[in-house]
Design a protein around this motif. Structure first.
Motif, PDB file in Angstrom:
ATOM      1  N   LEU A 203      57.013 -85.976 -95.139  1.00 53.04           N
ATOM      2  CA  LEU A 203      56.354 -84.852 -94.340  1.00 53.04           C
ATOM      3  C   LEU A 203      57.691 -83.664 -94.472  1.00 53.04           C
ATOM      4  O   LEU A 203      58.771 -84.042 -94.583  1.00 53.04           O
ATOM      5  CB  LEU A 203      56.634 -85.150 -92.925  1.00 53.04           C
ATOM      6  CG  LEU A 203      55.539 -86.146 -92.540  1.00 53.04           C
ATOM      7  CD1 LEU A 203      55.795 -86.599 -90.924  1.00 53.04           C
ATOM      8  CD2 LEU A 203      54.226 -85.688 -92.643  1.00 53.04           C
ATOM      9  N   VAL A 204      57.078 -82.544 -94.550  1.00 56.85           N
ATOM     10  CA  VAL A 204      58.075 -81.346 -94.572  1.00 56.85           C
ATOM     11  C   VAL A 204      58.487 -80.931 -93.378  1.00 56.85           C
ATOM     12  O   VAL A 204      57.688 -80.743 -92.257  1.00 56.85           O
ATOM     13  CB  VAL A 204      57.173 -80.138 -95.332  1.00 56.85           C
ATOM     14  CG1 VAL A 204      58.194 -79.050 -95.230  1.00 56.85           C
ATOM     15  CG2 VAL A 204      56.712 -80.400 -96.715  1.00 56.85           C
ATOM     16  N   LEU A 205      59.870 -80.912 -93.163  1.00 57.84           N
ATOM     17  CA  LEU A 205      60.213 -80.596 -91.957  1.00 57.84           C
ATOM     18  C   LEU A 205      60.849 -78.798 -91.817  1.00 57.84           C
ATOM     19  O   LEU A 205      61.429 -78.570 -92.866  1.00 57.84           O
ATOM     20  CB  LEU A 205      61.621 -81.547 -91.804  1.00 57.84           C
ATOM     21  CG  LEU A 205      61.447 -82.861 -91.469  1.00 57.84           C
ATOM     22  CD1 LEU A 205      62.614 -83.767 -91.435  1.00 57.84           C
ATOM     23  CD2 LEU A 205      60.413 -83.421 -90.578  1.00 57.84           C
ATOM     24  N   ASP A 206      60.550 -78.645 -90.618  1.00 59.37           N
ATOM     25  CA  ASP A 206      61.200 -77.128 -90.165  1.00 59.37           C
ATOM     26  C   ASP A 206      62.826 -77.474 -89.925  1.00 59.37           C
ATOM     27  O   ASP A 206      63.059 -78.371 -89.285  1.00 59.37           O
ATOM     28  CB  ASP A 206      60.621 -76.451 -89.144  1.00 59.37           C
ATOM     29  CG  ASP A 206      59.324 -76.098 -89.283  1.00 59.37           C
ATOM     30  OD1 ASP A 206      58.798 -75.862 -90.784  1.00 59.37           O
ATOM     31  OD2 ASP A 206      58.298 -76.002 -88.273  1.00 59.37           O
ATOM     32  N   THR A 207      63.644 -76.605 -90.152  1.00 55.05           N
ATOM     33  CA  THR A 207      65.091 -76.789 -89.899  1.00 55.05           C
ATOM     34  C   THR A 207      65.552 -76.248 -88.618  1.00 55.05           C
ATOM     35  O   THR A 207      65.119 -75.253 -88.198  1.00 55.05           O
ATOM     36  CB  THR A 207      66.021 -76.264 -91.346  1.00 55.05           C
ATOM     37  OG1 THR A 207      65.394 -74.667 -91.117  1.00 55.05           O
ATOM     38  CG2 THR A 207      65.503 -76.621 -92.631  1.00 55.05           C
TER      39      THR A 207
ATOM     40  N   THR B 142      65.187 -77.380 -85.752  1.00 54.42           N
ATOM     41  CA  THR B 142      64.201 -77.374 -84.683  1.00 54.42           C
ATOM     42  C   THR B 142      63.651 -78.658 -84.621  1.00 54.42           C
ATOM     43  O   THR B 142      63.812 -79.583 -85.562  1.00 54.42           O
ATOM     44  CB  THR B 142      63.227 -76.152 -84.828  1.00 54.42           C
ATOM     45  OG1 THR B 142      62.492 -76.230 -83.646  1.00 54.42           O
ATOM     46  CG2 THR B 142      62.205 -76.516 -85.964  1.00 54.42           C
ATOM     47  N   VAL B 143      62.978 -78.943 -83.202  1.00 58.56           N
ATOM     48  CA  VAL B 143      62.371 -80.241 -83.366  1.00 58.56           C
ATOM     49  C   VAL B 143      61.175 -80.200 -83.928  1.00 58.56           C
ATOM     50  O   VAL B 143      60.362 -79.414 -83.549  1.00 58.56           O
ATOM     51  CB  VAL B 143      62.308 -80.700 -81.912  1.00 58.56           C
ATOM     52  CG1 VAL B 143      61.486 -81.986 -81.572  1.00 58.56           C
ATOM     53  CG2 VAL B 143      63.589 -80.592 -81.076  1.00 58.56           C
ATOM     54  N   ASN B 144      60.806 -81.325 -84.716  1.00 60.63           N
ATOM     55  CA  ASN B 144      59.571 -81.567 -85.391  1.00 60.63           C
ATOM     56  C   ASN B 144      58.860 -82.706 -84.910  1.00 60.63           C
ATOM     57  O   ASN B 144      59.365 -83.731 -84.790  1.00 60.63           O
ATOM     58  CB  ASN B 144      59.804 -81.873 -86.968  1.00 60.63           C
ATOM     59  CG  ASN B 144      60.343 -80.698 -87.640  1.00 60.63           C
ATOM     60  OD1 ASN B 144      59.788 -79.855 -88.180  1.00 60.63           O
ATOM     61  ND2 ASN B 144      61.692 -80.456 -87.523  1.00 60.63           N
ATOM     62  N   ASN B 145      57.677 -82.321 -83.948  1.00 56.39           N
ATOM     63  CA  ASN B 145      57.102 -83.212 -83.501  1.00 56.39           C
ATOM     64  C   ASN B 145      55.716 -83.737 -84.276  1.00 56.39           C
ATOM     65  O   ASN B 145      55.112 -82.512 -84.905  1.00 56.39           O
ATOM     66  CB  ASN B 145      56.459 -82.777 -82.133  1.00 56.39           C
ATOM     67  CG  ASN B 145      57.679 -82.467 -81.140  1.00 56.39           C
ATOM     68  OD1 ASN B 145      58.397 -83.336 -80.871  1.00 56.39           O
ATOM     69  ND2 ASN B 145      57.878 -81.169 -80.707  1.00 56.39           N
TER      70      ASN B 145
ATOM     71  N   ASP C  50      68.768 -81.313 -89.398  1.00 60.79           N
ATOM     72  CA  ASP C  50      70.041 -80.419 -88.988  1.00 60.79           C
ATOM     73  C   ASP C  50      70.886 -79.708 -90.303  1.00 60.79           C
ATOM     74  O   ASP C  50      71.214 -80.578 -91.108  1.00 60.79           O
ATOM     75  CB  ASP C  50      71.173 -81.569 -88.301  1.00 60.79           C
ATOM     76  CG  ASP C  50      72.499 -80.486 -87.821  1.00 60.79           C
ATOM     77  OD1 ASP C  50      72.452 -79.308 -88.150  1.00 60.79           O
ATOM     78  OD2 ASP C  50      73.306 -81.377 -87.456  1.00 60.79           O
ATOM     79  N   SER C  51      70.540 -78.581 -90.485  1.00 61.89           N
ATOM     80  CA  SER C  51      71.199 -78.040 -91.449  1.00 61.89           C
ATOM     81  C   SER C  51      72.113 -76.958 -91.263  1.00 61.89           C
ATOM     82  O   SER C  51      72.661 -76.194 -92.021  1.00 61.89           O
ATOM     83  CB  SER C  51      70.117 -77.377 -92.410  1.00 61.89           C
ATOM     84  OG  SER C  51      69.696 -76.121 -91.710  1.00 61.89           O
ATOM     85  N   ILE C  52      72.852 -77.022 -90.188  1.00 55.93           N
ATOM     86  CA  ILE C  52      73.946 -75.898 -89.649  1.00 55.93           C
ATOM     87  C   ILE C  52      75.336 -76.886 -89.971  1.00 55.93           C
ATOM     88  O   ILE C  52      75.261 -77.849 -89.527  1.00 55.93           O
ATOM     89  CB  ILE C  52      73.841 -75.725 -88.073  1.00 55.93           C
ATOM     90  CG1 ILE C  52      72.522 -75.133 -87.673  1.00 55.93           C
ATOM     91  CG2 ILE C  52      75.157 -74.961 -87.678  1.00 55.93           C
ATOM     92  CD1 ILE C  52      72.093 -74.850 -86.246  1.00 55.93           C
ATOM     93  N   VAL C  53      76.014 -76.123 -90.903  1.00 56.93           N
ATOM     94  CA  VAL C  53      77.231 -76.462 -91.066  1.00 56.93           C
ATOM     95  C   VAL C  53      77.955 -76.738 -90.048  1.00 56.93           C
ATOM     96  O   VAL C  53      78.252 -75.877 -89.144  1.00 56.93           O
ATOM     97  CB  VAL C  53      77.795 -75.534 -92.299  1.00 56.93           C
ATOM     98  CG1 VAL C  53      79.306 -76.062 -92.427  1.00 56.93           C
ATOM     99  CG2 VAL C  53      77.058 -75.608 -93.316  1.00 56.93           C
ATOM    100  N   PRO C  54      79.044 -77.709 -89.851  1.00 51.64           N
ATOM    101  CA  PRO C  54      80.014 -77.670 -88.620  1.00 51.64           C
ATOM    102  C   PRO C  54      80.931 -77.031 -88.902  1.00 51.64           C
ATOM    103  O   PRO C  54      81.408 -76.556 -89.885  1.00 51.64           O
ATOM    104  CB  PRO C  54      80.211 -79.357 -88.590  1.00 51.64           C
ATOM    105  CG  PRO C  54      79.901 -79.888 -90.043  1.00 51.64           C
ATOM    106  CD  PRO C  54      79.136 -79.019 -90.648  1.00 51.64           C
ATOM    107  N   THR C  55      81.445 -76.425 -87.714  1.00 50.26           N
ATOM    108  CA  THR C  55      82.671 -75.745 -87.618  1.00 50.26           C
ATOM    109  C   THR C  55      83.659 -76.637 -87.488  1.00 50.26           C
ATOM    110  O   THR C  55      83.781 -77.354 -86.528  1.00 50.26           O
ATOM    111  CB  THR C  55      82.487 -74.595 -86.653  1.00 50.26           C
ATOM    112  OG1 THR C  55      81.292 -73.816 -86.681  1.00 50.26           O
ATOM    113  CG2 THR C  55      83.618 -73.557 -86.476  1.00 50.26           C
ATOM    114  N   THR C  56      84.717 -76.256 -88.119  1.00 55.66           N
ATOM    115  CA  THR C  56      86.210 -77.064 -88.090  1.00 55.66           C
ATOM    116  C   THR C  56      87.296 -76.214 -87.496  1.00 55.66           C
ATOM    117  O   THR C  56      87.453 -75.107 -88.282  1.00 55.66           O
ATOM    118  CB  THR C  56      86.317 -77.980 -89.392  1.00 55.66           C
ATOM    119  OG1 THR C  56      85.293 -78.675 -89.517  1.00 55.66           O
ATOM    120  CG2 THR C  56      87.718 -78.736 -89.126  1.00 55.66           C
TER     121      THR C  56
END
Length: 90
Positions: free
Chosen positions: A17-21, A23-26, A48-54
């Motif tokens: 399945l292709v996922l939207d980044t 956001t919740v994919n139902n 989750d494609s958001i890079v964590p902030t350190t």
């Protein structure tokens, strides 16, 4: 319809399945047997494609001790690895 498939003799199935980044994919999944009986289930997945902030707390550039405690903050449950001259500290 995003995907279809047929089960194996043991009832296993898989499909991509292709996922939207970020956001919740139902997804609603329905299985129908040869007699027309159905069962269904729902799954929710987040890609989750958001890079964590350190953020590291300030440390002195010169110390007179044999060790230094480094502290800071990053995304919860993130793996943190520190390397120095070929050594890895986890």
């Amino acid at each position: 319809m995003l995907a279809t498939g047929t089960t194996t003799n043991s009832g296993n199935i898989s499909f991509d399945l292709v996922l939207d980044t970020n956001t919740v994919n139902n997804f609603h999944i329905v299985a129908t047997d040869l007699a027309g009986n159905t069962s269904s289930g729902n799954i929710s997945i987040v890609q989750d494609s958001i890079v964590p902030t350190t953020i590291l707390d300030a440390t002195p550039s010169i110390i007179h001790a044999g060790s230094l405690t480094v502290s800071g903050n990053t995304e919860s449950n993130a793996a943190v690895v520190v390397t120095n001259s070929g050594f890895t500290y986890i």
